[in-house]
Motif scaffolding. Structure first.
Motif, PDB file in Angstrom:
ATOM      1  N   VAL A   1      35.728 -31.737 -28.535  1.00 30.47           N
ATOM      2  CA  VAL A   1      36.145 -32.549 -29.678  1.00 30.47           C
ATOM      3  C   VAL A   1      35.235 -32.288 -30.872  1.00 30.47           C
ATOM      4  O   VAL A   1      35.698 -32.152 -32.010  1.00 30.47           O
ATOM      5  N   ALA A   2      33.926 -32.194 -30.635  1.00 22.81           N
ATOM      6  CA  ALA A   2      32.986 -31.934 -31.726  1.00 22.81           C
ATOM      7  C   ALA A   2      33.299 -30.612 -32.413  1.00 22.81           C
ATOM      8  O   ALA A   2      33.293 -30.517 -33.644  1.00 22.81           O
ATOM      9  N   ASP A   3      33.621 -29.590 -31.618  1.00 22.50           N
ATOM     10  CA  ASP A   3      33.938 -28.290 -32.214  1.00 22.50           C
ATOM     11  C   ASP A   3      35.249 -28.351 -32.996  1.00 22.50           C
ATOM     12  O   ASP A   3      35.362 -27.778 -34.080  1.00 22.50           O
ATOM     13  N   ALA A   4      36.232 -29.052 -32.466  1.00 23.96           N
ATOM     14  CA  ALA A   4      37.499 -29.196 -33.189  1.00 23.96           C
ATOM     15  C   ALA A   4      37.269 -29.909 -34.521  1.00 23.96           C
ATOM     16  O   ALA A   4      37.858 -29.541 -35.545  1.00 23.96           O
ATOM     17  N   LEU A   5      36.405 -30.914 -34.519  1.00 23.56           N
ATOM     18  CA  LEU A   5      36.068 -31.620 -35.764  1.00 23.56           C
ATOM     19  C   LEU A   5      35.352 -30.703 -36.746  1.00 23.56           C
ATOM     20  O   LEU A   5      35.626 -30.741 -37.942  1.00 23.56           O
ATOM     21  N   GLU A   6      34.450 -29.882 -36.236  1.00 21.99           N
ATOM     22  CA  GLU A   6      33.719 -28.955 -37.103  1.00 21.99           C
ATOM     23  C   GLU A   6      34.683 -27.995 -37.791  1.00 21.99           C
ATOM     24  O   GLU A   6      34.582 -27.741 -38.995  1.00 21.99           O
ATOM     25  N   LEU A   7      35.637 -27.496 -37.035  1.00 21.02           N
ATOM     26  CA  LEU A   7      36.627 -26.593 -37.626  1.00 21.02           C
ATOM     27  C   LEU A   7      37.522 -27.326 -38.622  1.00 21.02           C
ATOM     28  O   LEU A   7      37.818 -26.812 -39.693  1.00 21.02           O
ATOM     29  N   ALA A   8      37.929 -28.538 -38.274  1.00 26.36           N
ATOM     30  CA  ALA A   8      38.813 -29.304 -39.152  1.00 26.36           C
ATOM     31  C   ALA A   8      38.123 -29.682 -40.463  1.00 26.36           C
ATOM     32  O   ALA A   8      38.767 -29.744 -41.513  1.00 26.36           O
ATOM     33  N   ALA A   9      36.812 -29.919 -40.411  1.00 26.24           N
ATOM     34  CA  ALA A   9      36.075 -30.301 -41.623  1.00 26.24           C
ATOM     35  C   ALA A   9      36.136 -29.223 -42.686  1.00 26.24           C
ATOM     36  O   ALA A   9      36.080 -29.507 -43.884  1.00 26.24           O
ATOM     37  N   ALA A  10      36.259 -27.981 -42.257  1.00 26.73           N
ATOM     38  CA  ALA A  10      36.280 -26.865 -43.205  1.00 26.73           C
ATOM     39  C   ALA A  10      37.665 -26.602 -43.785  1.00 26.73           C
ATOM     40  O   ALA A  10      37.804 -25.820 -44.733  1.00 26.73           O
TER      41      ALA A  10
ATOM     42  N   VAL B   1      40.920 -22.310 -27.615  1.00 29.93           N
ATOM     43  CA  VAL B   1      40.345 -23.513 -27.013  1.00 29.93           C
ATOM     44  C   VAL B   1      40.589 -24.723 -27.912  1.00 29.93           C
ATOM     45  O   VAL B   1      40.936 -25.803 -27.435  1.00 29.93           O
ATOM     46  N   ARG B   2      40.443 -24.534 -29.210  1.00 32.55           N
ATOM     47  CA  ARG B   2      40.696 -25.652 -30.126  1.00 32.55           C
ATOM     48  C   ARG B   2      42.147 -26.109 -30.044  1.00 32.55           C
ATOM     49  O   ARG B   2      42.426 -27.303 -29.950  1.00 32.55           O
ATOM     50  N   GLN B   3      43.080 -25.164 -30.084  1.00 32.57           N
ATOM     51  CA  GLN B   3      44.496 -25.533 -30.012  1.00 32.57           C
ATOM     52  C   GLN B   3      44.813 -26.240 -28.698  1.00 32.57           C
ATOM     53  O   GLN B   3      45.540 -27.233 -28.679  1.00 32.57           O
ATOM     54  N   ALA B   4      44.248 -25.737 -27.601  1.00 29.64           N
ATOM     55  CA  ALA B   4      44.465 -26.369 -26.303  1.00 29.64           C
ATOM     56  C   ALA B   4      43.870 -27.774 -26.280  1.00 29.64           C
ATOM     57  O   ALA B   4      44.471 -28.707 -25.732  1.00 29.64           O
ATOM     58  N   THR B   5      42.699 -27.939 -26.889  1.00 27.69           N
ATOM     59  CA  THR B   5      42.062 -29.254 -26.958  1.00 27.69           C
ATOM     60  C   THR B   5      42.953 -30.238 -27.696  1.00 27.69           C
ATOM     61  O   THR B   5      43.180 -31.370 -27.236  1.00 27.69           O
ATOM     62  N   LEU B   6      43.492 -29.828 -28.831  1.00 27.54           N
ATOM     63  CA  LEU B   6      44.342 -30.720 -29.628  1.00 27.54           C
ATOM     64  C   LEU B   6      45.621 -31.088 -28.879  1.00 27.54           C
ATOM     65  O   LEU B   6      46.050 -32.246 -28.912  1.00 27.54           O
ATOM     66  N   VAL B   7      46.224 -30.127 -28.196  1.00 25.54           N
ATOM     67  CA  VAL B   7      47.439 -30.426 -27.424  1.00 25.54           C
ATOM     68  C   VAL B   7      47.113 -31.386 -26.282  1.00 25.54           C
ATOM     69  O   VAL B   7      47.844 -32.355 -26.037  1.00 25.54           O
ATOM     70  N   GLU B   8      46.033 -31.121 -25.580  1.00 24.87           N
ATOM     71  CA  GLU B   8      45.644 -31.991 -24.463  1.00 24.87           C
ATOM     72  C   GLU B   8      45.371 -33.413 -24.940  1.00 24.87           C
ATOM     73  O   GLU B   8      45.784 -34.379 -24.306  1.00 24.87           O
ATOM     74  N   VAL B   9      44.671 -33.543 -26.062  1.00 20.30           N
ATOM     75  CA  VAL B   9      44.388 -34.868 -26.603  1.00 20.30           C
ATOM     76  C   VAL B   9      45.676 -35.572 -26.998  1.00 20.30           C
ATOM     77  O   VAL B   9      45.851 -36.762 -26.752  1.00 20.30           O
ATOM     78  N   THR B  10      46.597 -34.839 -27.585  1.00 24.04           N
ATOM     79  CA  THR B  10      47.866 -35.429 -27.997  1.00 24.04           C
ATOM     80  C   THR B  10      48.665 -35.894 -26.785  1.00 24.04           C
ATOM     81  O   THR B  10      49.248 -36.975 -26.799  1.00 24.04           O
ATOM     82  N   GLN B  11      48.685 -35.090 -25.740  1.00 22.41           N
ATOM     83  CA  GLN B  11      49.503 -35.418 -24.571  1.00 22.41           C
ATOM     84  C   GLN B  11      48.833 -36.392 -23.601  1.00 22.41           C
ATOM     85  O   GLN B  11      49.515 -37.196 -22.973  1.00 22.41           O
ATOM     86  N   ARG B  12      47.508 -36.302 -23.463  1.00 21.82           N
ATOM     87  CA  ARG B  12      46.816 -37.084 -22.440  1.00 21.82           C
ATOM     88  C   ARG B  12      45.856 -38.129 -22.994  1.00 21.82           C
ATOM     89  O   ARG B  12      45.313 -38.929 -22.241  1.00 21.82           O
ATOM     90  N   GLY B  13      45.591 -38.077 -24.303  1.00 21.37           N
ATOM     91  CA  GLY B  13      44.607 -38.980 -24.889  1.00 21.37           C
ATOM     92  C   GLY B  13      43.204 -38.480 -24.640  1.00 21.37           C
ATOM     93  O   GLY B  13      42.982 -37.565 -23.842  1.00 21.37           O
TER      94      GLY B  13
END
Length: 195
Positions: free
Chosen positions: A61-70, A18-30
């Motif tokens: 996005v919040a979960d992706a940030l939580e993972l990235a913070a670590a 889900v995180r990887q999909a979120t990042l790809v979607e944000v990159t492609q669609r904003g």
């Protein structure tokens, strides 16, 4: 008898997908184009599971940030605080200048402006990044370059603030020379005892 959750396993795989999909979607669609439905399709995780665990695009996005913070970030070690601060400001500038990094960074900040959970995750993320970066100031104190009374986190904030201001307030391009000036101004303030 209390059962312990195994690290990894299906739950970790789902979260990573889900995180990887979120990042790809944000990159492609904003950020504005981020939807639970598209993340579900891309990740292969049913949308009801995503709604149940993450609730909304802001939750994703919040979960992706939580993972990235670590995650650890590369910390420069040029042998001087001048060089290290310049390397940090350039890394941030270059990250936002790249299509992938810029889209993700902007999405994180936009989400933080619109959702309390994303705002808290963004604060934790930036605090974690600053805490990782202060090692350059600690080394400089040990070398005698700056006073031990310096507020190391404030020095990092001060160095990065002009870059974020140009990107998010005035929407001006940030050049490599701008990144150097930001680092140099922060170091001048530190040496003057302002920080």
């Amino acid at each position: 008898m209390e059962t312990q959750r195994r690290p990894g396993g299906r739950s970790a795989r789902v979260r990573d997908a889900v995180r990887q999909a979120t990042l790809v979607e944000v990159t492609q669609r904003g950020y504005q184009g981020l939807t639970v439905e598209n993340v579900a399709k891309r990740s292969g995780v049913h949308k009801t599971s995503i709604y149940r665990r993450w609730g909304s695009p802001e939750g994703l996005v919040a979960d992706a940030l939580e993972l990235a913070a670590a995650e650890p970030i590369p910390i420069p070690d040029t042998g001087s605080l001048d060089g290290d601060l310049r390397a940090i400001t350039e890394a941030v500038r270059a990250g936002f200048a790249s299509p992938h990094g810029g889209a993700i960074g902007c999405a994180f900040i936009l989400a933080g402006m619109q959702n309390p959970a994303a705002a808290a995750a963004l604060q934790n993320f930036t605090a974690a990044r600053r805490k990782q970066s202060v090692v350059v100031v600690e080394r400089a104190v040990a070398r005698g370059e700056v006073s031990e009374s310096i507020d190391a986190e404030e020095l990092i904030r001060f160095a990065l603030a002009p870059i974020y201001y140009r990107i998010f307030v005035t929407h001006e391009p940030v050049t490599a020379a701008d990144a150097v000036k930001a680092a140099d101004a922060a170091l001048t303030a530190a040496r003057a005892g302002i920080l």
